[in-house]
Design an enzyme around this catalytic site. Structure first.
Site, PDB file in Angstrom:
ATOM      1  N   LYS A 197      -5.010   3.625  13.227  1.00 49.00           N
ATOM      2  CA  LYS A 197      -5.986   2.855  12.450  1.00 49.00           C
ATOM      3  C   LYS A 197      -5.485   1.421  12.284  1.00 49.00           C
ATOM      4  CE  LYS A 197      -7.228   1.822   7.813  1.00 49.00           C
ATOM      5  NZ  LYS A 197      -7.777   0.592   8.284  1.00 49.00           N
ATOM      6  N   CYS A 211       6.586  -9.390   6.233  1.00 48.92           N
ATOM      7  CA  CYS A 211       7.283  -8.492   5.303  1.00 48.92           C
ATOM      8  C   CYS A 211       8.738  -8.927   5.107  1.00 48.92           C
ATOM      9  CB  CYS A 211       7.204  -7.059   5.790  1.00 48.92           C
ATOM     10  SG  CYS A 211       7.641  -6.881   7.510  1.00 48.92           S
ATOM     11  N   GLY A 218       2.924  -1.466   5.642  1.00 53.99           N
ATOM     12  CA  GLY A 218       2.024  -2.104   4.684  1.00 53.99           C
ATOM     13  C   GLY A 218       2.714  -2.264   3.352  1.00 53.99           C
ATOM     14  N   SER A 219       1.920  -2.225   2.293  1.00 55.51           N
ATOM     15  CA  SER A 219       2.468  -2.515   0.964  1.00 55.51           C
ATOM     16  C   SER A 219       3.277  -1.331   0.422  1.00 55.51           C
ATOM     17  CB  SER A 219       1.328  -2.845   0.006  1.00 55.51           C
ATOM     18  OG  SER A 219       0.453  -1.757  -0.068  1.00 55.51           O
ATOM     19  N   THR A 220       4.203  -1.641  -0.466  1.00 57.31           N
ATOM     20  CA  THR A 220       5.036  -0.583  -1.049  1.00 57.31           C
ATOM     21  C   THR A 220       4.176   0.380  -1.871  1.00 57.31           C
ATOM     22  OG1 THR A 220       6.996  -1.950  -0.995  1.00 57.31           O
ATOM     23  CG2 THR A 220       7.011  -0.171  -2.600  1.00 57.31           C
ATOM     24  N   GLU A 241       6.674  -9.682  -4.228  1.00 52.09           N
ATOM     25  CA  GLU A 241       6.361 -10.188  -2.894  1.00 52.09           C
ATOM     26  C   GLU A 241       5.046 -10.975  -2.968  1.00 52.09           C
ATOM     27  OE1 GLU A 241       5.131  -7.195   0.034  1.00 52.09           O
ATOM     28  OE2 GLU A 241       6.310  -8.264   1.527  1.00 52.09           O
ATOM     29  N   GLY A 261       2.512   2.712   0.499  1.00 54.68           N
ATOM     30  CA  GLY A 261       3.578   3.556   1.065  1.00 54.68           C
ATOM     31  C   GLY A 261       3.950   4.665   0.096  1.00 54.68           C
ATOM     32  N   GLU A 289       7.378   1.363   6.613  1.00 49.68           N
ATOM     33  CA  GLU A 289       7.943   0.005   6.691  1.00 49.68           C
ATOM     34  C   GLU A 289       7.152  -0.808   5.683  1.00 49.68           C
ATOM     35  OE1 GLU A 289       8.339  -3.491   7.057  1.00 49.68           O
ATOM     36  OE2 GLU A 289       7.501  -3.520   9.082  1.00 49.68           O
TER      37      GLU A 289
HETATM   38  P1  NDP Z   1      -2.101  -2.278   2.524  1.00 42.56           P
HETATM   39  O1  NDP Z   1      -0.804  -1.617   2.349  1.00 42.56           O
HETATM   40  O2  NDP Z   1      -3.188  -1.928   1.593  1.00 42.56           O
HETATM   41  O3  NDP Z   1      -2.670  -2.014   3.998  1.00 42.56           O
HETATM   42  C1  NDP Z   1      -1.916  -1.703   5.139  1.00 42.56           C
HETATM   43  C2  NDP Z   1      -2.672  -0.689   5.995  1.00 42.56           C
HETATM   44  O4  NDP Z   1      -2.820   0.540   5.271  1.00 42.56           O
HETATM   45  C3  NDP Z   1      -4.084  -1.090   6.355  1.00 42.56           C
HETATM   46  O5  NDP Z   1      -4.421  -0.537   7.614  1.00 42.56           O
HETATM   47  C4  NDP Z   1      -4.898  -0.427   5.272  1.00 42.56           C
HETATM   48  O6  NDP Z   1      -6.241  -0.239   5.633  1.00 42.56           O
HETATM   49  C5  NDP Z   1      -4.190   0.895   5.148  1.00 42.56           C
HETATM   50  N1  NDP Z   1      -4.326   1.556   3.850  1.00 42.56           N
HETATM   51  C6  NDP Z   1      -4.537   0.995   2.640  1.00 42.56           C
HETATM   52  N2  NDP Z   1      -4.580   1.940   1.683  1.00 42.56           N
HETATM   53  C7  NDP Z   1      -4.379   3.125   2.301  1.00 42.56           C
HETATM   54  C8  NDP Z   1      -4.299   4.474   1.850  1.00 42.56           C
HETATM   55  N3  NDP Z   1      -4.417   4.785   0.573  1.00 42.56           N
HETATM   56  N4  NDP Z   1      -4.085   5.446   2.747  1.00 42.56           N
HETATM   57  C9  NDP Z   1      -3.940   5.143   4.058  1.00 42.56           C
HETATM   58  N5  NDP Z   1      -4.019   3.891   4.537  1.00 42.56           N
HETATM   59  C10 NDP Z   1      -4.224   2.890   3.677  1.00 42.56           C
HETATM   60  O7  NDP Z   1      -1.877  -3.821   2.503  1.00 42.56           O
HETATM   61  P2  NDP Z   1      -2.967  -4.911   2.126  1.00 42.56           P
HETATM   62  O8  NDP Z   1      -3.644  -5.268   3.361  1.00 42.56           O
HETATM   63  O9  NDP Z   1      -3.848  -4.516   1.002  1.00 42.56           O
HETATM   64  O10 NDP Z   1      -2.039  -6.057   1.588  1.00 42.56           O
HETATM   65  C11 NDP Z   1      -1.596  -6.014   0.241  1.00 42.56           C
HETATM   66  C12 NDP Z   1      -0.167  -6.431   0.130  1.00 42.56           C
HETATM   67  O11 NDP Z   1       0.650  -5.566   0.898  1.00 42.56           O
HETATM   68  C13 NDP Z   1       0.123  -7.791   0.691  1.00 42.56           C
HETATM   69  O12 NDP Z   1      -0.133  -8.793  -0.225  1.00 42.56           O
HETATM   70  C14 NDP Z   1       1.578  -7.668   0.992  1.00 42.56           C
HETATM   71  O13 NDP Z   1       2.318  -7.893  -0.176  1.00 42.56           O
HETATM   72  C15 NDP Z   1       1.752  -6.231   1.415  1.00 42.56           C
HETATM   73  N6  NDP Z   1       1.754  -6.049   2.870  1.00 42.56           N
HETATM   74  C16 NDP Z   1       2.942  -5.821   3.470  1.00 42.56           C
HETATM   75  C17 NDP Z   1       2.991  -5.688   4.843  1.00 42.56           C
HETATM   76  C18 NDP Z   1       4.267  -5.460   5.552  1.00 42.56           C
HETATM   77  O14 NDP Z   1       4.360  -5.731   6.742  1.00 42.56           O
HETATM   78  N7  NDP Z   1       5.271  -4.915   4.912  1.00 42.56           N
HETATM   79  C19 NDP Z   1       1.822  -5.831   5.675  1.00 42.56           C
HETATM   80  C20 NDP Z   1       0.597  -6.014   4.937  1.00 42.56           C
HETATM   81  C21 NDP Z   1       0.599  -6.135   3.589  1.00 42.56           C
HETATM   82  P3  NDP Z   1      -7.322  -1.393   5.327  1.00 42.56           P
HETATM   83  O15 NDP Z   1      -6.885  -2.578   6.117  1.00 42.56           O
HETATM   84  O16 NDP Z   1      -8.572  -0.798   5.829  1.00 42.56           O
HETATM   85  O17 NDP Z   1      -7.302  -1.649   3.860  1.00 42.56           O
END
Ligand code: NDP
Length: 821
Positions: A191, A300, A244-246, A397, A249, A266
């Site tokens: 996804k 990140c 993605g976000s903590t 962050e 995660g 990650e």
């Molecule tokens: P998210 O963690 O929400 O999103 C990352 C991915 O996870 C996207 O594909 C998202 O889908 C999906 N996702 C979100 N919620 C769920 C869930 N409950 N179950 C399964 N999959 C899910 O990051 P955001 O885009 O909302 O960004 C928010 C904050 O996260 C940023 O401000 C930053 O601080 C941090 N972040 C960190 C990253 C890293 O590389 N470590 C990368 C991105 C963000 P969808 O896009 O459809 O919401």
């Protein structure tokens, strides 16, 4: 502007990349379908969502919004494909992956343009960094596909993998996930992030071009609540890989707890960028540009906390301001632009909120004098000074182009400040003194440390975090283990082995069972005392009180309660302390106080493990009797267990100075030292079966690698472990390296799993207990090793010993060292 003026101002003219090829490709395909079984299919919901160009705020494309019915179809396709792909020879998989790498290069400019349009990042970065690295990941992992059979002969693919990626490096994150998964023979449902689906869809086209078998890779666009959550909960998915976000995660850790799904996370970071007073400040300034203004700071591992030695702080801050004044922000497709657009209005608002918070909290904000474009979502590079380490902007962050600076006086203070975060993803160290830099690097709690450089990535060097930055590595050989499981771990055949745990008394059934009576008597070594008048009196054994063991001292339980230990016929054979929360707290404190164990020499750790083995060997009979007494197993079986324990100690003594890192040679002038480091404090709940061997098999690898431990012995048969502290006491093991808390194993494991100062937990017990441990571990994102109620045959060296335990005892830190003048 004429040439003379250009020379005087050094102003760049516009250097636009044509958007037309990207826009035409989008027009041809929009609305995009879902990619299942190598076909483009309509979403079950019939719904589509817009993908927006962040530089203009205008829609670019319509993509399908998948729902759980589509997730079911994609998982079914991946499962069917796994039947053959999982058995396809590595050489065949390598050819497909090689073709994927080639096709990425053939379409590299289109991919770069699409990425810039969809994400808002400068074309300079997509063209020169993202896309070349994507190709490199496929080439590199094609090599591992080829070598899997020879290099990982005891491993098999995990199965169907669900992969969820973020928007900050859309195609690169896809490559980091897909390449190792395919190389190891898994099939995939991926996804992309809601905001940035386009390059994943172009990649799906590449998959069609190279003729990858249908169902091996499926791509579902759509919302997190519809696709992401359905993937995480799907019963036929064997592993989730997430970036993605903590917070998300953590929710995924909880949602998958007890399901048996493998998990790699990650997550976020707040990485320190440390500048010592002897650093080359002009290089440092360019480093800062790459650390925090690369990808608009939406990285990140962005170096978002500048820690600068006090005596050069003013000079450096002044230089940074001058450089910031010259940064160019604007159209991501302009090749002379340094900073592009923020991915979404929501992200822009969040950055602004945190910046306002910084000002409210008393920090001094500085931004360049020029203005951002008014169309699209732009945020200027921002520098905070006068920041105190506990404030929101120093801890949270921001994920935007915002640098927060603080000062330090000594290297020790720099390390303390750097580690003053719940994260542990990356760090940079800047100093012309290589001795200082190499001294500081291992002290930083971070998965990657860059010396005099920053934000360097390569497929050969694993990337991933410590602490709340997640667990698991992507890239390098270590990243492959995220996508395999041991061959012996065939769940369908485990039933044959289950008797080992359920009925330890009949385990290995060799040899006649001796009468527990005889053995118990033997064990107690009853004596009699004759007097000169011929009267013979039974001499009762001297009461032995097994205690707990913290900090090298025998300690009574805080509760003041004991629990009885029975032999199989139900006779009481001893009592151990009833441990509670306070005992765990004291044991964890003792384990932390012994952290010097991690920095001692591996030679010394090996010597001590040999010495422990030697001392166990001296007391072999006594330990054999204890096993007989507690388990009712035959004398012969018990001898086997003790001998296997001695041999296991020898194995890990051997490994202590041999489980070493490697030096990677990424495509740069320099080297990357990949060093396995101790995880820290590990909580261990031992299995019920094999009271001695189970205990030794877990503590030996963990201490060999430099961890300190809080160990909960077998609940039914704790006496082998409590006897064992006498051996530890006489084997030169420093106090606090192994701490033993007896009592209710599941209750104590729960306390350990919830404890924020415990870095990992291993639990070998019931399915329910495994689930509870995984759930509780989400608090500080500890690493877990659990068995979901499936027993291991601890006597078998494949199941009970070896690199799996050494890997679980370590995390790899990659230290990047460029060289050359
Ligand atoms: P998210 O963690 O929400 O999103 C990352 C991915 O996870 C996207 O594909 C998202 O889908 C999906 N996702 C979100 N919620 C769920 C869930 N409950 N179950 C399964 N999959 C899910 O990051 P955001 O885009 O909302 O960004 C928010 C904050 O996260 C940023 O401000 C930053 O601080 C941090 N972040 C960190 C990253 C890293 O590389 N470590 C990368 C991105 C963000 P969808 O896009 O459809 O919401």
């Amino acid at each position: 502007m004429n040439v003379t003026e250009i020379f005087e101002t050094m102003e760049y003219g516009p250097a636009p990349e044509a958007a037309t090829p990207g826009l035409s490709w989008i027009k041809e395909h929009s609305p995009f379908g879902l990619f299942i079984n190598n076909q483009w299919v309509k979403p079950a919901s019939g719904q589509y969502i817009d993908s927006i160009n962040p530089a203009t705020g205008k829609p670019l494309a319509k993509v399908a919004a998948a729902n759980s019915a589509d997730v079911d179809s994609a998982v079914a396709a991946a499962r069917a494909a796994f039947e053959t792909w999982g058995k396809t020879p590595g050489h065949v998989r390598a050819r497909y992956m090689y073709a994927a790498a080639r096709h990425i290069q053939k379409h590299s400019r289109l991919l770069a343009v699409l990425e810039s349009l969809d994400n808002g990042k400068p074309i300079r970065e997509t063209r020169d960094i993202d896309i070349p690295l994507v190709a490199r990941h496929f080439y590199y992992h094609a090599g591992w596909a080829q070598l899997m059979e020879s290099e990982l002969p005891n491993y098999q693919p995990v199965g169907v993998v669900g992969q969820i990626i973020p928007w900050n490096f859309p195609l690169l994150m896809l490559a980091w996930k897909i390449a190792p998964a395919l190389a190891m023979g898994n099939t995939i449902v991926l996804k992309p992030a809601r905001y940035t689906p386009l390059t994943a869809l172009k990649f799906a086209e590449i998959i069609q071009e190279i003729g990858l078998p249908p169902g091996v890779l499926n791509i579902l666009t759509g919302e997190a609540s519809q696709v992401g959550e359905a993937l995480v909960r799907h019963p036929d998915i064997n592993k989730i890989a997430f970036t993605g976000s903590t917070d998300v995660g953590r929710s995924i850790r909880r949602a998958t707890a007890g399901s048996g799904k493998k998990l790699s996370l990650e997550l976020g970071g707040k990485s320190p960028f440390i500048v010592f007073d002897d650093a080359d400040l002009d290089s440092v300034v360019e480093g800062i540009v790459d650390a925090i203004w690369f990808n608009q700071g939406q990285v990140c591992c962005a170096g978002s906390r500048l820690l600068v030695q006090e005596n050069i702080a003013n000079r450096l801050i002044e230089k940074i301001r001058v450089r910031m004044e010259h940064l160019r922000i604007g159209d991501p497709l302009d090749k002379a632009v340094d900073i592009g657009a923020i991915v979404s209005p929501g992200q822009l608002k969040e950055i602004q909120r945190l910046v306002n918070k910084g000002v409210e909290e008393g920090a001094v904000m500085w931004q360049p004098s020029w203005a951002c474009p008014t169309e699209g979502y732009f945020f200027p590079p921002t520098l905070f000074t006068n920041v105190s380490p506990a404030t929101t902007i120093a801890q949270v962050e921001i994920f935007g182009p915002v640098l927060v600076s603080m000062t330090f006086r000594t290297p020790t203070e720099a390390v303390e400040l750097a580690n003053n975060t719940r994260y542990g993803l990356a760090a940079s160290v800047w100093s012309e003194n290589i001795n200082l830099a190499l001294d500081v690097a291992p002290k930083l709690k971070a998965g990657s440390v860059w010396i005099n450089c920053t934000n360097l990535f390569d497929a050969s060097s694993g990337f991933g975090g410590y602490r709340e930055s997640g667990f698991g590595r992507e890239g390098g050989k270590e990243g492959l283990y995220e996508y395999v499981r041991p061959k012996w771990e065939m769940l369908e055949t485990l039933s044959e082995d289950i008797h080992i745990a359920k009925d330890p008394m009949s385990a290995n059934g060799s040899g006649p069972m001796s009468s527990p009576d005889e053995e118990a008597e033997d064990a107690m070594q009853d004596q009699s005392l004759g007097s000169s008048n011929g009267y013979v009196a039974a001499l009762p054994a001297i009461d032995r009180t097994p205690k707990m063991f913290f900090g090298g001292k025998q300690v009574r339980p805080d509760s003041g309660y004991s629990r009885d230990v029975y032999d199989p016929p139900g006779r009481m054979i001893g009592q151990v302390g009833q441990g509670n929360r306070k005992d765990i707290r004291n044991a964890v404190e003792a384990a932390h106080a012994a952290s010097g164990w991690a920095v001692g020499t591996t030679h010394n750790r090996a010597q001590i493990l040999y010495y422990i083995a030697e001392n166990l060997s001296v007391r072999e009979n006594e330990f054999t009797h204890r096993i007989v007494q507690q388990t009712g197993r035959s004398h012969e079986d018990s001898v086997t267990e003790v001998e296997a324990s001695i041999s296991r100690l020898f194995s890990y003594a051997a490994w202590a100075d041999k489980f070493e890192g490697v030096v990677h040679r990424p495509p740069m002038r320099g080297a990357v030292l990949a060093m396995p480091e101790a995880i820290g404090v590990i909580g261990i709940a031992c299995p019920e079966e094999y009271p001695l061997l189970g205990f030794i098999s877990l503590i030996a690898p963990a201490i060999a690698m430099g961890n300190t431990l809080v160990v909960i012995p077998s609940q039914q048969s704790p006496l082998s472990a409590t006897d064992f502290y006498q051996i530890l006491e006489t084997s030169d093991l420093p106090g606090g390296v192994v701490n033993i808390v007896t009592g209710d194993r599941d209750m104590l494991s729960q306390i350990l799993a919830e404890h924020d100062d415990v870095d990992a937990i291993w639990y070998l017990g019931s399915a329910e207990g495994s689930k509870n441990v995984e759930l509780a571990s989400a608090g500080n994102m500890k690493r877990t090793l659990v068995n979901y109620g499936y027993p291991r045959n601890w006597l078998d060296t494949v199941q009970g010993e070896g690199e799996e335990f050494l890997r679980e005892s370590t995390q790899v830190k990659n230290i990047w060292i460029p060289y050359g003048e």
